[in-house]
Design an enzyme around this catalytic site. Structure first.
Site, mmCIF file in Angstrom:
data_model
loop_
_atom_site.group_PDB
_atom_site.id
_atom_site.type_symbol
_atom_site.label_atom_id
_atom_site.label_comp_id
_atom_site.label_asym_id
_atom_site.label_seq_id
_atom_site.Cartn_x
_atom_site.Cartn_y
_atom_site.Cartn_z
ATOM 1 C CG MET A 1 -0.122 -3.028 -0.666
ATOM 2 S SD MET A 1 -0.692 -4.700 -0.247
ATOM 3 C CE MET A 1 -2.430 -4.548 -0.619
ATOM 4 N NE ARG A 2 7.585 -0.651 0.874
ATOM 5 C CZ ARG A 2 8.275 -0.331 -0.205
ATOM 6 N NH1 ARG A 2 9.420 -0.903 -0.454
ATOM 7 N NH2 ARG A 2 7.818 0.577 -1.037
ATOM 8 C CG LEU A 3 7.430 -9.806 0.169
ATOM 9 C CD1 LEU A 3 8.341 -10.640 -0.734
ATOM 10 C CD2 LEU A 3 6.633 -10.719 1.094
ATOM 11 N N GLY B 1 -6.240 2.584 4.606
ATOM 12 C CA GLY B 1 -6.126 2.621 6.062
ATOM 13 C C GLY B 1 -7.407 2.306 6.810
ATOM 14 C CB SER B 2 -10.711 0.889 5.919
ATOM 15 O OG SER B 2 -10.463 -0.413 5.455
ATOM 16 C CG HIS C 1 -4.058 -12.237 2.265
ATOM 17 N ND1 HIS C 1 -3.360 -11.419 1.393
ATOM 18 C CD2 HIS C 1 -4.613 -13.201 1.503
ATOM 19 C CE1 HIS C 1 -3.485 -11.892 0.170
ATOM 20 N NE2 HIS C 1 -4.239 -12.974 0.204
HETATM 21 C C1 GAR Z 1 -7.095 -5.085 3.185
HETATM 22 O O1 GAR Z 1 -8.213 -5.666 2.546
HETATM 23 C C2 GAR Z 1 -6.040 -6.131 3.453
HETATM 24 O O2 GAR Z 1 -6.605 -7.395 3.721
HETATM 25 C C3 GAR Z 1 -5.274 -6.120 2.164
HETATM 26 O O3 GAR Z 1 -5.186 -4.778 1.812
HETATM 27 C C4 GAR Z 1 -6.379 -4.126 2.235
HETATM 28 C C5 GAR Z 1 -6.034 -2.812 2.878
HETATM 29 O O4 GAR Z 1 -7.201 -2.066 3.081
HETATM 30 N N1 GAR Z 1 -3.988 -6.727 2.312
HETATM 31 C C6 GAR Z 1 -3.397 -7.492 1.382
HETATM 32 O O5 GAR Z 1 -3.883 -7.721 0.291
HETATM 33 C C7 GAR Z 1 -2.046 -8.057 1.785
HETATM 34 N N2 GAR Z 1 -1.567 -9.016 0.841
HETATM 35 P P1 GAR Z 1 -7.212 -0.829 4.073
HETATM 36 O O6 GAR Z 1 -6.033 0.064 3.675
HETATM 37 O O7 GAR Z 1 -8.518 -0.154 3.820
HETATM 38 O O8 GAR Z 1 -7.088 -1.346 5.465
#
Ligand code: GAR
Length: 206
Positions: free
Chosen positions: A91-93, A12-13, A110
């Site tokens: 993390m889900r379509l 969730g950052s 992304h």
């Molecule tokens: C982020 O780096 C985002 O770009 C990635 O998940 C991370 C979530 O980090 N998303 C994907 O890979 C989507 N395919 P966070 O929970 O610290 O925000």
């Protein structure tokens, strides 16, 4: 002011960055008024509690189908008057149920320069491929995997001795600047979509 729901499955950052960017700003064009989280123990939930953002925690597996799950989420979004959706490590379509409820109103971030390295483990993919440039993409969500129209991208150099542990923090630092800027521009109705070409009127101010 636009009401935003952020969807997150993990740390969730980026959710926190989008919330914090407008904290205490009475004139901000958006407010994050809901976190939707599909992983009950996720760290994003603790962040939401600390930030005072309401949480809708769901267990997709407890619904009879993906459609039923998304229909329930859409009902919650509508009940709260959510204007648009920001995916941040969700993390889900997304399926048609949500896409049709919020057409061209769902954004994603992304950690690669799309269309390179879509899907999971994008940073590891880029390193294994031997890419010399990595980066971040913010895009509209469509029915595919990281395939929607690109709103913003920022690149950074891969160093010869980079590992996922050294490269990913530099990518996240970019994410935490880029995503709030795009969400702000979108909330201000400055993001224009023409086919796959997107323009941000007045720019992102970065
Ligand atoms: C982020 O780096 C985002 O770009 C990635 O998940 C991370 C979530 O980090 N998303 C994907 O890979 C989507 N395919 P966070 O929970 O610290 O925000």
């Amino acid at each position: 002011r636009k009401l935003v729901a952020v969807f997150a499955s993990g740390s969730g950052s980026n959710f926190e960055a989008v919330v914090s960017a407008v904290a205490g700003d009475a004139a901000s064009p958006y407010e994050v008024s809901l976190l939707v989280c599909d992983k009950p123990g996720a760290a994003a939930i603790a962040r939401a509690e600390r930030l005072g953002v309401p949480v809708y925690a769901v267990r997709p597996k407890s619904y009879p189908s993906r459609e039923a799950y998304e229909a329930d989420v859409v009902r919650e979004l509508r009940a709260r008057g959510i204007d648009f959706v920001v995916l941040a490590g969700y993390m889900r379509l997304i399926t048609a149920t949500l896409l049709d409820a919020y057409p061209n109103r769902i954004l994603n971030i992304h950690p690669s320069l799309l269309p390179a390295f879509p899907g999971l483990h994008a940073v590891e993919q880029a390193l294994e491929y031997g890419a010399k440039a990595a980066g971040v993409t913010v895009h509209f969500v469509d029915g595919g995997m990281d395939s929607g129209a690109i709103i913003a991208q920022e690149a950074l150099a891969v160093r010869d001795d980079d590992t996922p542990e050294t490269l990913y923090p530099r990518i996240q630092a970019i994410e935490h600047r880029l995503y709030p800027a795009v969400v702000r521009a979108f909330a201000e109705d400055r993001v224009r979509l023409d086919g796959r070409r997107v323009t941000v009127e007045g720019g992102l101010g970065l």
